[in-house]
Design a protein around this motif. Structure first.
Motif, PDB file in Angstrom:
ATOM      1  N   GLN A 162      -3.729   5.993  -3.894  1.00 49.56           N
ATOM      2  CA  GLN A 162      -2.670   6.828  -3.333  1.00 49.56           C
ATOM      3  C   GLN A 162      -1.938   6.121  -2.204  1.00 49.56           C
ATOM      4  O   GLN A 162      -0.716   6.179  -2.102  1.00 49.56           O
ATOM      5  CB  GLN A 162      -3.249   8.161  -2.808  1.00 49.56           C
ATOM      6  N   GLY A 163      -2.699   5.459  -1.339  1.00 48.77           N
ATOM      7  CA  GLY A 163      -2.081   4.733  -0.223  1.00 48.77           C
ATOM      8  C   GLY A 163      -1.141   3.658  -0.744  1.00 48.77           C
ATOM      9  O   GLY A 163      -0.038   3.451  -0.224  1.00 48.77           O
ATOM     10  N   TYR A 164      -1.600   2.988  -1.778  1.00 53.01           N
ATOM     11  CA  TYR A 164      -0.767   1.977  -2.425  1.00 53.01           C
ATOM     12  C   TYR A 164       0.516   2.626  -2.939  1.00 53.01           C
ATOM     13  O   TYR A 164       1.628   2.146  -2.708  1.00 53.01           O
ATOM     14  CB  TYR A 164      -1.564   1.330  -3.551  1.00 53.01           C
ATOM     15  N   LEU A 165       0.368   3.761  -3.620  1.00 55.52           N
ATOM     16  CA  LEU A 165       1.530   4.450  -4.185  1.00 55.52           C
ATOM     17  C   LEU A 165       2.474   4.930  -3.078  1.00 55.52           C
ATOM     18  O   LEU A 165       3.695   4.862  -3.223  1.00 55.52           O
ATOM     19  CB  LEU A 165       1.077   5.624  -5.053  1.00 55.52           C
ATOM     20  N   ASP A 166       1.908   5.410  -1.981  1.00 56.30           N
ATOM     21  CA  ASP A 166       2.733   5.828  -0.841  1.00 56.30           C
ATOM     22  C   ASP A 166       3.682   4.695  -0.445  1.00 56.30           C
ATOM     23  O   ASP A 166       4.886   4.901  -0.265  1.00 56.30           O
ATOM     24  CB  ASP A 166       1.861   6.163   0.374  1.00 56.30           C
ATOM     25  N   ALA A 167       3.096   3.512  -0.311  1.00 57.54           N
ATOM     26  CA  ALA A 167       3.891   2.376   0.146  1.00 57.54           C
ATOM     27  C   ALA A 167       4.935   1.984  -0.894  1.00 57.54           C
ATOM     28  O   ALA A 167       6.073   1.622  -0.557  1.00 57.54           O
ATOM     29  CB  ALA A 167       2.978   1.192   0.463  1.00 57.54           C
ATOM     30  N   VAL A 168       4.542   2.067  -2.161  1.00 57.38           N
ATOM     31  CA  VAL A 168       5.480   1.714  -3.229  1.00 57.38           C
ATOM     32  C   VAL A 168       6.690   2.644  -3.187  1.00 57.38           C
ATOM     33  O   VAL A 168       7.844   2.204  -3.264  1.00 57.38           O
ATOM     34  CB  VAL A 168       4.788   1.782  -4.610  1.00 57.38           C
ATOM     35  N   LYS A 169       6.403   3.933  -3.023  1.00 49.60           N
ATOM     36  CA  LYS A 169       7.504   4.892  -2.983  1.00 49.60           C
ATOM     37  C   LYS A 169       8.369   4.681  -1.753  1.00 49.60           C
ATOM     38  O   LYS A 169       9.600   4.754  -1.815  1.00 49.60           O
ATOM     39  CB  LYS A 169       6.952   6.315  -3.012  1.00 49.60           C
ATOM     40  N   ASP A 170       7.732   4.438  -0.625  1.00 49.10           N
ATOM     41  CA  ASP A 170       8.486   4.179   0.609  1.00 49.10           C
ATOM     42  C   ASP A 170       9.444   3.008   0.441  1.00 49.10           C
ATOM     43  O   ASP A 170      10.511   2.967   1.039  1.00 49.10           O
ATOM     44  CB  ASP A 170       7.536   3.846   1.758  1.00 49.10           C
ATOM     45  N   ALA A 171       8.992   2.041  -0.360  1.00 50.66           N
ATOM     46  CA  ALA A 171       9.828   0.854  -0.563  1.00 50.66           C
ATOM     47  C   ALA A 171      10.898   1.139  -1.620  1.00 50.66           C
ATOM     48  O   ALA A 171      11.617   0.239  -2.045  1.00 50.66           O
ATOM     49  CB  ALA A 171       8.958  -0.328  -0.978  1.00 50.66           C
ATOM     50  N   ARG A 172      10.957   2.411  -2.048  1.00 50.15           N
ATOM     51  CA  ARG A 172      11.923   2.860  -3.045  1.00 50.15           C
ATOM     52  C   ARG A 172      11.797   2.079  -4.352  1.00 50.15           C
ATOM     53  O   ARG A 172      12.783   1.694  -4.979  1.00 50.15           O
ATOM     54  CB  ARG A 172      13.362   2.735  -2.513  1.00 50.15           C
ATOM     55  N   ARG A 173      10.551   1.849  -4.710  1.00 51.26           N
ATOM     56  CA  ARG A 173      10.298   1.246  -6.020  1.00 51.26           C
ATOM     57  C   ARG A 173       9.723   2.334  -6.907  1.00 51.26           C
ATOM     58  O   ARG A 173       9.143   3.301  -6.417  1.00 51.26           O
ATOM     59  CB  ARG A 173       9.243   0.145  -5.931  1.00 51.26           C
ATOM     60  N   ARG A 174       9.781   2.079  -8.188  1.00 51.90           N
ATOM     61  CA  ARG A 174       9.164   3.026  -9.092  1.00 51.90           C
ATOM     62  C   ARG A 174       7.745   2.589  -9.380  1.00 51.90           C
ATOM     63  O   ARG A 174       7.532   1.463  -9.835  1.00 51.90           O
ATOM     64  CB  ARG A 174       9.968   3.127 -10.370  1.00 51.90           C
ATOM     65  N   PRO A 175       6.771   3.448  -9.098  1.00 52.66           N
ATOM     66  CA  PRO A 175       5.382   3.078  -9.407  1.00 52.66           C
ATOM     67  C   PRO A 175       5.228   2.860 -10.909  1.00 52.66           C
ATOM     68  O   PRO A 175       5.661   3.688 -11.695  1.00 52.66           O
ATOM     69  CB  PRO A 175       4.565   4.293  -8.976  1.00 52.66           C
ATOM     70  N   ALA A 176       4.654   1.734 -11.295  1.00 49.22           N
ATOM     71  CA  ALA A 176       4.467   1.452 -12.722  1.00 49.22           C
ATOM     72  C   ALA A 176       2.987   1.470 -13.054  1.00 49.22           C
ATOM     73  O   ALA A 176       2.193   0.796 -12.397  1.00 49.22           O
ATOM     74  CB  ALA A 176       5.051   0.083 -13.055  1.00 49.22           C
ATOM     75  N   THR A 177       2.609   2.258 -14.041  1.00 46.51           N
ATOM     76  CA  THR A 177       1.192   2.299 -14.409  1.00 46.51           C
ATOM     77  C   THR A 177       0.727   0.950 -14.939  1.00 46.51           C
ATOM     78  O   THR A 177      -0.449   0.635 -14.882  1.00 46.51           O
ATOM     79  CB  THR A 177       0.924   3.367 -15.489  1.00 46.51           C
ATOM     80  N   SER A 178       1.670   0.159 -15.400  1.00 46.36           N
ATOM     81  CA  SER A 178       1.281  -1.166 -15.893  1.00 46.36           C
ATOM     82  C   SER A 178       0.837  -2.082 -14.757  1.00 46.36           C
ATOM     83  O   SER A 178       0.333  -3.169 -14.995  1.00 46.36           O
ATOM     84  CB  SER A 178       2.454  -1.802 -16.636  1.00 46.36           C
ATOM     85  N   LEU A 179       1.028  -1.634 -13.534  1.00 46.35           N
ATOM     86  CA  LEU A 179       0.605  -2.455 -12.390  1.00 46.35           C
ATOM     87  C   LEU A 179      -0.674  -1.920 -11.749  1.00 46.35           C
ATOM     88  O   LEU A 179      -1.074  -2.346 -10.670  1.00 46.35           O
ATOM     89  CB  LEU A 179       1.717  -2.508 -11.334  1.00 46.35           C
ATOM     90  N   ILE A 180      -1.302  -0.970 -12.401  1.00 47.93           N
ATOM     91  CA  ILE A 180      -2.496  -0.340 -11.823  1.00 47.93           C
ATOM     92  C   ILE A 180      -3.693  -0.529 -12.745  1.00 47.93           C
ATOM     93  O   ILE A 180      -3.580  -0.384 -13.964  1.00 47.93           O
ATOM     94  CB  ILE A 180      -2.242   1.163 -11.603  1.00 47.93           C
TER      95      ILE A 180
END
Lengths: 332, 332
Positions: free
Chosen positions: B194-212
């Motif tokens: 979740q913390g990772y996703l928080d940062a991804v969203k803050d950076a205005r990127r789209r979280p990709a499940t292919s990166l998890i």
DNA sequence: CTGAAAGCGCTAACAT
DNA sequence: ATGTTAGCGCTTTCAG
């Protein structure tokens, strides 16, 4: 907490029958046994192990007392011990003596008081109180180091391994290897030092005490020892370090001084570690069969526990393997 | 083995007096007490802990059940627990559950049967059988991870730490960080994700499940996960890895592929480790106060053991610290 | 201040 | 095949 008598009442039998049914011992009518199991399940009954141990005058628990939980050698040993123990129906309780005689004594005392079925220990040498265990007729197997009291042991050819490591340093072109070993009272430390000295003599060099350091086998001490060696009037150009934990300290000290192993100095350590191939540069090591050491000790212990008749101590010695990576190499 | 009655006979007193004298309980004539101690010493008497535990209905032993003995986080926790335990007169028995639910259950069962005074556990999540302990009124403190059963716990701000780590990756100029976390059923793993996703969203990127990637927190799985990520159609350029053990696997995989962190890719891991600053390049980490976590859990447990009155569960959450070394940096 | 006696919960001899 | 009984070694009332 439900007790055995509660289960007995519920199943309409005696406590003895419950005990027999639950332990699959003696002969119990299958139908009754089933009723007992049902009653036990309904009440969530768990036998009180303390009472059972007192009555049986034995336990299914081993104590594994290791010298240093942060040393990957011992964690691998622990795995070996645990796997075999589980296979044979024992549980193992791990005690970290932290290279500290007081802690070790304390755990030995707990082990005796709790009447463990057996002990596997890498003894701190300053007269580990093994004799008490023998008196209490608790089987003991020592690993890595031996003690005066004659008990089973599992060792490795430390001296030969250390010699091979040091020879490799000479063969790689280094001329003044130093040795950072453990405490004087630990025979493993002593044997590794001897192996180092064997190689030095073979290379027709004069062993210099100024190139030898005794430590407590820990990171900080190795760090200090390395700096101290580097401060000698004629400093070493290579290092043989007697375990993995100390390799970390030595590596740190060399880095602090801007010295890169495999280029500016040579470095070989006893013990492989998960991180050994990932440090900079990859570390040349003398690998011990740590898992096998644990497994072998566990097998010896099982046999000792099963045989009631006393029997001469057995000693198993396993071999090491030199794994050459880069830290020991000399450019050009 | 001498028993209490032997000591009593030798000292010419009753067993009760021996017990009182040796445990410094009640009132015993000093002269008598001395005679008792002398007799005990002469006979080499050691109280039978099993019998004592049965009678007292309690023990001075804790069980510390950790998830993985090779993870330096847990070994540091163990140190913290042990130091406080010793201070308060308890011994701690370490159990390595090895991220395996069966082993964990087994140890929990042993702990219950042996009537330990308390349990500190980093639970495997697939429904750890903590409720049994509570039923048996054995105090439990969880560390690192929580369970459904309401018990005391000591955690860290995993989510915030993971977020900070990932933000740092973005700030260093990386654009597609991946996340290698633990099993889905472990909430620590979930929070770090979740913390990772928080940062991804803050950076205005789209979280990709292919990166998890979800793994079992172990070296091999992380190695495989890293290779798998590298094989994606649009591979990541940086990695956030959820513990130190897995960092080893990731590092190995990157090395295998000739990719150097801090140059070709970015890398940050949760947990500091003794070797973290010595790998190539030195590893940027989110350090947990592992020793303090252990010590805090030990303090909570002591209080729980001493108070007889039930009391709401207490939760302590400690903070992490980002330590920037080189693996996360981007050249140029 | 000390001793006698009970009993923790279970298993193993001994009866039946 | 099952129940009855004794007792593992210690601590803790309860009397004295």
């Amino acid at each position: 907490m439900a007790k055995i008598i509660d289960v007995a009442n519920r199943a309409g039998v005696s406590a003895a029958t419950v005990s027999r049914a639950l332990n699959n011992v003696g002969t119990v009518d299958p139908a009754l046994a089933e009723r007992v199991r049902a009653a036990a399940a309904e009440l969530g009954y768990r036998p009180n192990g303390v009472a059972r141990n007192l009555r049986r005058q034995r336990t299914d628990v081993w104590a594994l007392i290791i010298s240093d939980i942060e040393n990957p050698f011992f964690t691998a040993v622990a795995r070996g011990v645990e796997d075999i123990a589980r296979e044979r129906g024992f549980s193992v309780l791990l005690c970290n003596a932290d290279e500290d005689k007081h802690k070790e004594d304390r755990y030995l005392q707990v082990a005796e008081q709790e009447q463990v079925a057996g002990v596997i220990i890498s003894p701190n040498m300053r007269g580990s109180d093994i004799s008490r265990m023998v008196q209490a007729s608790i089987p003991v197997v020592t690993i890595d180091r031996t003690v005066r009291t004659p008990v089973d042991s599992v060792m490795v050819h430390s001296r030969a391994g250390a010699r091979e490591a040091t020879e490799h340093l000479f063969a790689s072109g280094w001329r003044r290897p130093a040795c950072i070993t453990g405490p004087e009272y630990a025979d493993t430390a002593e044997q590794r030092l001897q192996g180092y000295l064997d190689a030095v003599k073979d290379a027709r060099r004069r062993p210099a005490t100024s190139l030898i350091r005794h430590t407590n086998f820990q990171v900080e001490a190795a760090h200090a020892a390395t700096l101290s060696l580097l401060g000698e009037r004629r400093p070493p150009d290579a290092f043989f370090v007697a375990n993995a934990t100390m390799a970390l300290g030595a590596l740190q000290a060399l880095t602090d001084r801007g010295l890169k192993p495999g280029r500016d100095v040579g470095l070989v350590a006893f013990d492989d570690a998960p991180w050994a191939r990932l440090v900079d540069p990859p570390l040349t090591v003398v690998a011990q069969p740590a898992y096998d050491i644990g497994a072998t000790a566990a097998r010896l212990l099982t046999e000792r526990i099963q045989r009631s008749a006393p029997q001469r101590p057995r000693h198993v010695t396993l071999s090491t393997e030199l794994i050459v990576r880069q830290s020991s190499l000399r450019p050009g």
